[in-house]
Design a protein around this motif. Structure first.
Motif, PDB file in Angstrom:
ATOM      1  N   ILE A  11      -4.083  -0.619  -7.898  1.00 53.65           N
ATOM      2  CA  ILE A  11      -5.437  -0.587  -7.659  1.00 53.65           C
ATOM      3  C   ILE A  11      -5.686   0.343  -6.716  1.00 53.65           C
ATOM      4  CG2 ILE A  11      -7.492  -2.052  -7.078  1.00 53.65           C
ATOM      5  CD1 ILE A  11      -5.863  -4.337  -8.308  1.00 53.65           C
ATOM      6  N   GLY A  12      -6.632   1.232  -7.040  1.00 52.54           N
ATOM      7  CA  GLY A  12      -7.038   2.259  -6.005  1.00 52.54           C
ATOM      8  C   GLY A  12      -8.201   3.202  -6.462  1.00 52.54           C
ATOM      9  N   LYS A  13      -8.984   3.804  -5.588  1.00 54.15           N
ATOM     10  CA  LYS A  13      -9.907   4.491  -6.084  1.00 54.15           C
ATOM     11  C   LYS A  13      -9.824   5.823  -7.138  1.00 54.15           C
ATOM     12  CE  LYS A  13     -13.602   4.658  -2.593  1.00 54.15           C
ATOM     13  NZ  LYS A  13     -13.905   5.219  -1.414  1.00 54.15           N
ATOM     14  N   HIS A  14      -8.474   6.336  -6.602  1.00 52.71           N
ATOM     15  CA  HIS A  14      -8.027   7.552  -7.273  1.00 52.71           C
ATOM     16  C   HIS A  14      -7.654   7.314  -8.710  1.00 52.71           C
ATOM     17  CE1 HIS A  14      -3.910   6.255  -6.820  1.00 52.71           C
ATOM     18  NE2 HIS A  14      -3.496   7.024  -7.698  1.00 52.71           N
ATOM     19  N   VAL A  15      -7.092   5.969  -8.818  1.00 45.17           N
ATOM     20  CA  VAL A  15      -6.807   5.182 -10.325  1.00 45.17           C
ATOM     21  C   VAL A  15      -8.095   5.676 -11.265  1.00 45.17           C
ATOM     22  CG1 VAL A  15      -6.119   3.610 -11.785  1.00 45.17           C
ATOM     23  CG2 VAL A  15      -5.019   4.046  -9.370  1.00 45.17           C
ATOM     24  N   ASN A  16      -9.464   4.997 -10.982  1.00 44.53           N
ATOM     25  CA  ASN A  16     -10.483   5.350 -11.476  1.00 44.53           C
ATOM     26  C   ASN A  16     -10.760   6.841 -12.002  1.00 44.53           C
ATOM     27  OD1 ASN A  16     -11.025   2.752 -11.677  1.00 44.53           O
ATOM     28  ND2 ASN A  16     -12.243   2.764  -9.774  1.00 44.53           N
ATOM     29  N   VAL A  49      -4.025  16.140 -27.142  1.00 46.55           N
ATOM     30  CA  VAL A  49      -4.054  15.000 -26.289  1.00 46.55           C
ATOM     31  C   VAL A  49      -4.766  15.544 -24.892  1.00 46.55           C
ATOM     32  CG1 VAL A  49      -2.269  13.612 -27.134  1.00 46.55           C
ATOM     33  CG2 VAL A  49      -1.827  15.169 -24.993  1.00 46.55           C
ATOM     34  N   GLY A  50      -5.320  14.669 -24.187  1.00 45.26           N
ATOM     35  CA  GLY A  50      -5.992  15.265 -23.037  1.00 45.26           C
ATOM     36  C   GLY A  50      -5.336  14.351 -22.033  1.00 45.26           C
ATOM     37  N   VAL A  51      -5.066  15.014 -20.534  1.00 39.32           N
ATOM     38  CA  VAL A  51      -4.258  14.425 -19.481  1.00 39.32           C
ATOM     39  C   VAL A  51      -5.182  14.219 -18.311  1.00 39.32           C
ATOM     40  CG1 VAL A  51      -2.266  14.193 -18.080  1.00 39.32           C
ATOM     41  CG2 VAL A  51      -2.254  15.035 -20.408  1.00 39.32           C
ATOM     42  N   GLY A  52      -5.309  13.226 -17.541  1.00 39.68           N
ATOM     43  CA  GLY A  52      -5.967  13.314 -16.157  1.00 39.68           C
ATOM     44  C   GLY A  52      -4.993  12.901 -15.108  1.00 39.68           C
ATOM     45  N   ILE A  53      -5.045  13.529 -13.950  1.00 34.23           N
ATOM     46  CA  ILE A  53      -3.932  13.197 -13.024  1.00 34.23           C
ATOM     47  C   ILE A  53      -4.975  13.187 -11.615  1.00 34.23           C
ATOM     48  CG2 ILE A  53      -1.904  13.791 -11.871  1.00 34.23           C
ATOM     49  CD1 ILE A  53      -1.275  15.763 -14.174  1.00 34.23           C
ATOM     50  N   ALA A  54      -4.547  12.122 -10.739  1.00 34.26           N
ATOM     51  CA  ALA A  54      -5.375  12.125  -9.609  1.00 34.26           C
ATOM     52  C   ALA A  54      -4.129  11.371  -8.597  1.00 34.26           C
ATOM     53  CB  ALA A  54      -6.524  11.513  -9.487  1.00 34.26           C
ATOM     54  N   THR A  55      -4.473  11.745  -7.196  1.00 31.13           N
ATOM     55  CA  THR A  55      -3.538  11.156  -6.195  1.00 31.13           C
ATOM     56  C   THR A  55      -4.392  10.420  -5.286  1.00 31.13           C
ATOM     57  OG1 THR A  55      -2.074  13.074  -6.767  1.00 31.13           O
ATOM     58  CG2 THR A  55      -1.600  11.932  -4.505  1.00 31.13           C
ATOM     59  N   GLY A  56      -3.825   9.521  -4.635  1.00 28.40           N
ATOM     60  CA  GLY A  56      -4.401   8.760  -3.486  1.00 28.40           C
ATOM     61  C   GLY A  56      -3.520   7.530  -3.168  1.00 28.40           C
ATOM     62  N   ASP A  57      -4.194   6.805  -2.249  1.00 24.22           N
ATOM     63  CA  ASP A  57      -3.743   5.527  -1.910  1.00 24.22           C
ATOM     64  C   ASP A  57      -4.030   4.438  -2.760  1.00 24.22           C
ATOM     65  OD1 ASP A  57      -2.278   5.950   0.368  1.00 24.22           O
ATOM     66  OD2 ASP A  57      -4.205   5.167   1.789  1.00 24.22           O
ATOM     67  N   ALA A  58      -3.046   3.542  -3.283  1.00 22.53           N
ATOM     68  CA  ALA A  58      -3.235   2.499  -4.131  1.00 22.53           C
ATOM     69  C   ALA A  58      -2.437   1.262  -3.592  1.00 22.53           C
ATOM     70  CB  ALA A  58      -2.953   2.872  -5.352  1.00 22.53           C
ATOM     71  N   VAL A  59      -2.976   0.081  -3.913  1.00 18.80           N
ATOM     72  CA  VAL A  59      -2.215  -1.304  -3.593  1.00 18.80           C
ATOM     73  C   VAL A  59      -1.502  -1.577  -4.922  1.00 18.80           C
ATOM     74  CG1 VAL A  59      -2.414  -3.693  -3.015  1.00 18.80           C
ATOM     75  CG2 VAL A  59      -4.187  -1.876  -1.954  1.00 18.80           C
ATOM     76  N   LEU A  60      -0.069  -1.523  -4.538  1.00 18.01           N
ATOM     77  CA  LEU A  60       0.807  -2.155  -5.741  1.00 18.01           C
ATOM     78  C   LEU A  60       1.094  -3.393  -5.745  1.00 18.01           C
ATOM     79  CD1 LEU A  60       3.528   0.741  -5.343  1.00 18.01           C
ATOM     80  CD2 LEU A  60       1.332   0.822  -6.525  1.00 18.01           C
ATOM     81  N   ARG A 120       0.886  -1.187   0.019  1.00 21.39           N
ATOM     82  CA  ARG A 120      -0.166   0.068  -0.147  1.00 21.39           C
ATOM     83  C   ARG A 120       1.013   1.336  -0.125  1.00 21.39           C
ATOM     84  NH1 ARG A 120      -5.345   1.182   0.782  1.00 21.39           N
ATOM     85  NH2 ARG A 120      -6.167  -1.003   1.177  1.00 21.39           N
ATOM     86  N   LYS A 121       0.421   2.063  -0.866  1.00 24.32           N
ATOM     87  CA  LYS A 121       1.328   3.532  -1.072  1.00 24.32           C
ATOM     88  C   LYS A 121       0.562   4.459  -1.818  1.00 24.32           C
ATOM     89  CE  LYS A 121       6.198   3.948  -2.497  1.00 24.32           C
ATOM     90  NZ  LYS A 121       7.085   3.775  -3.471  1.00 24.32           N
ATOM     91  N   GLU A 122       0.992   5.831  -1.156  1.00 19.06           N
ATOM     92  CA  GLU A 122       0.159   6.815  -1.912  1.00 19.06           C
ATOM     93  C   GLU A 122       0.959   7.062  -3.299  1.00 19.06           C
ATOM     94  OE1 GLU A 122      -1.703  10.292   0.063  1.00 19.06           O
ATOM     95  OE2 GLU A 122      -0.173  11.466  -1.049  1.00 19.06           O
ATOM     96  N   ILE A 123       0.392   7.120  -4.199  1.00 15.35           N
ATOM     97  CA  ILE A 123       1.143   7.206  -5.708  1.00 15.35           C
ATOM     98  C   ILE A 123      -0.008   8.466  -6.298  1.00 15.35           C
ATOM     99  CG2 ILE A 123       1.932   5.194  -5.697  1.00 15.35           C
ATOM    100  CD1 ILE A 123      -0.339   4.492  -7.701  1.00 15.35           C
ATOM    101  N   THR A 124       0.607   9.150  -7.466  1.00 18.08           N
ATOM    102  CA  THR A 124      -0.080   9.836  -8.485  1.00 18.08           C
ATOM    103  C   THR A 124      -0.150   9.167  -9.892  1.00 18.08           C
ATOM    104  OG1 THR A 124       0.708  11.667  -7.253  1.00 18.08           O
ATOM    105  CG2 THR A 124      -0.052  11.964  -9.520  1.00 18.08           C
TER     106      THR A 124
END
Ligand SMILES: Nc1nc2c(ncn2[C@@H]2O[C@H](COP(=O)(O)OP(=O)(O)OP(=O)(O)O)[C@@H](O)[C@H]2O)c(=O)[nH]1
Ligand SMILES: [Mg+2]
Lengths: 336, 165
Positions: free
Chosen positions: A280-285, A255-266, A155-159
């Motif tokens: 995998i994480g909510k912010h990925v969606n 091109v269009g870009v979307g960025i989000a940050t949050g916890d994910a399981v790697l 588990r880690k916070e990633i962007t």
């Protein structure tokens, strides 16, 4: 070793015959032939004559004689399918050159060499392909077995960053396949290089876009800053591509870009043969949704990303309805 | 006629045999057959009006467990150091070989050939890497044994350097 004389005789004559030896005796410290013997026909076109210079008959020896110190020339391909070992040495009276046939042995070795070399070529090719996706450094570490994740997940916070070409599907349908491929490559380059340059890891490449994660590979800069700068660079590169394409009279895309940050399981997903790194994480969606709402040239990010940026950029706050997520406040940047 | 020996060196599969075949026979094959030992080919070139018979030693690829015997290098007047532009590992191999060659032969004319220049998409040698090679003072050429690009030129240029050196 105590070998009966008749066995010794048998073995030596058998071995010697197989080697088809020929020898040339040279006047000490010179190239001049004193005498010669053995199966010279195997190695020379004409019979070497006394007092001739050996390098006139055997050109490959040019520049190597007289013998200063014993040497060996293994596996010389004198004519097409035969290999010869050449030994050069001195004794008290004379200098000697010894020729013998090693064709069978070399042809055996060649088979192994071939397999080994082809494997090496393949390994380099794999490293290059992998390098395209994850960057040379990571690919080398992965091939050396130095990059690993816990299989059960970490588990880690990633962007997370999603990028995609706007209007690629209609372009694809109305153009020749080779042209589509070249165009895709050109734009893809402008997307993937910035990601790798800012220590992002390319997670997936999907048709005309990609997903990348920041904060997995070590970096001196925060994952949020890296992701944002990669996004700016992607837009810059796309603009540069478009200028070139316009000049060449080719159609342009954005091109269009979307960025989000949050916890994910790697972790590593999949069976042994086909394992893939996944986040995998909510912010990925959320990042994926932001990207699909971004217009050509635009970067959309969530509030968490914006607030963690060390230099806040000029941006507009907008509230949009995101599929599967609901009404969300997001921040839009249209780099000039 | 003046006779000069050249050694073609480099890691396995970089295109040593292909470059020689292109230069001597104007032929190219996609099929890879690993060389064993040494094969010698000859070709006469004209250097500013002087005929030079080049004796080209196409030597097997250098590998971790199969180094090039230094005995092959004796009597050589020039070196073509081949690097596969699509495999950066072969650059490192080249650097190691050059070190040994210099220890054995001293400083003799040497050319770096970055081969397979036709494979642009797989190209893996960066500009700074190329600059580093140029900084050694030895010329660097981009060649393709497949298209023949710069092949003739490379041999002509080493021949000239050997004759004047
Ligand atoms: N596309 C392309 N392929 C090349 C080129 N040069 C060589 N090849 C290919 O690369 C492979 C190896 O070429 P070789 O000439 O046998 O390489 P080598 O350096 O002699 O290899 P070893 O004798 O094993 O050290 C063959 O499949 C060649 O067809 C080139 O300039 N372009
Ligand atoms: Mg070869």
């Amino acid at each position: 070793m105590n070998i009966p004389e008749s066995i010794r005789k048998h073995l030596t004559s058998h071995q010697i015959e197989a080697l088809k030896p020929a020898w040339v005796e040279l006047t000490s410290g010179s190239e001049h032939i004193k005498s010669m013997g053995g199966a010279w026909q195997v190695y020379f076109k004409g019979k070497p004559q006394p007092d001739q210079r050996i390098s006139d008959i055997c050109e490959l020896l040019q520049g190597m004689l007289p013998i200063v110190e014993d040497f060996e020339l293994p596996h010389m391909q004198l004519n097409n399918d035969a290999y010869t070992d050449i030994l050069a040495f001195k004794d008290e009276q004379s200098d000697w050159l010894l020729f013998f046939d090693v064709t069978d042995k070399v042809l055996q070795l060649q088979k192994y060499q071939q397999v080994a070399n082809e494997l090496n070529l393949l390994k380099d090719q794999m490293s290059r392909t992998l390098g395209r996706y994850v960057g040379q450094e990571v690919s080398q570490r992965a091939l050396d077995g130095k990059l690993s994740f816990k299989v059960e997940g970490e588990r880690k916070e990633i962007t997370t960053l999603f990028v995609d070409i706007r209007g690629f599907t209609p372009f694809n349908e109305s153009h020749d396949a080779q042209e589509v491929m070249n165009t895709l490559n050109q734009y893809m380059n402008g997307m993937l290089k910035p990601i790798l340059a800012f220590d992002g890891m390319i997670d997936k490449i999907m048709g005309d876009g990609a997903m990348a994660v920041f904060g997995v590979l070590p970096s001196d800069i925060s994952s949020v800053d890296n992701a944002f700068h990669a996004a700016l660079d992607i837009q810059r590169q796309t603009k540069a591509t478009n200028i070139l394409r316009k000049e060449a009279g080719q159609p342009i895309l954005g091109v269009g870009v979307g960025i989000a940050t949050g916890d994910a399981v790697l972790g590593i997903l999949g069976s042994h043969e086909r394992r893939a790194f996944t986040a995998i994480g909510k912010h990925v969606n959320l990042a994926a949704r932001l990207e699909s709402n971004a217009r050509a040239g635009e970067i959309l990010m969530d509030s968490k990303t914006l607030s963690a940026l060390s230099d806040k950029p000029q941006c507009h706050k907008v509230s949009i309805e995101l599929k599967g997520i609901g009404k969300t406040e997001v921040f839009a940047i249209l780099p000039s | 006629m003046i006779q000069k020996k050249i050694c073609i060196l480099g890691a396995a599969g970089v295109g040593k045999t292909s470059l020689t075949a292109q230069f001597v026979y104007s032929k190219f094959s996609e099929k890879y057959l690993s060389s064993m030992g040494v094969k010698i080919d000859k070709k006469v070139v004209d250097v500013d009006g002087t005929q030079v018979n080049l004796m080209i030693w196409d030597i097997h690829g250098e590998e971790k467990y199969k180094k090039i015997p230094t005995s092959y290098l004796r009597g050589s007047s020039g070196i073509l150091m081949v690097i596969d532009g699509t495999r950066s590992s072969t650059l490192q191999t080249a650097e190691e070989i050059v070190e040994r060659v210099t220890a054995e032969l001293g400083s003799i004319p040497l050319l770096y050939l970055l081969n397979k220049s036709d494979l642009e998409d797989a190209w893996s040698i960066s500009e700074p890497d190329i600059q580093k090679l140029k900084d050694t003072g030895n010329p660097v050429y981009l060649t393709s044994a497949k298209t023949g690009d710069n092949v003739e030129l490379s041999f002509a240029s080493i021949a000239k350097a050997m004759l004047n050196g």
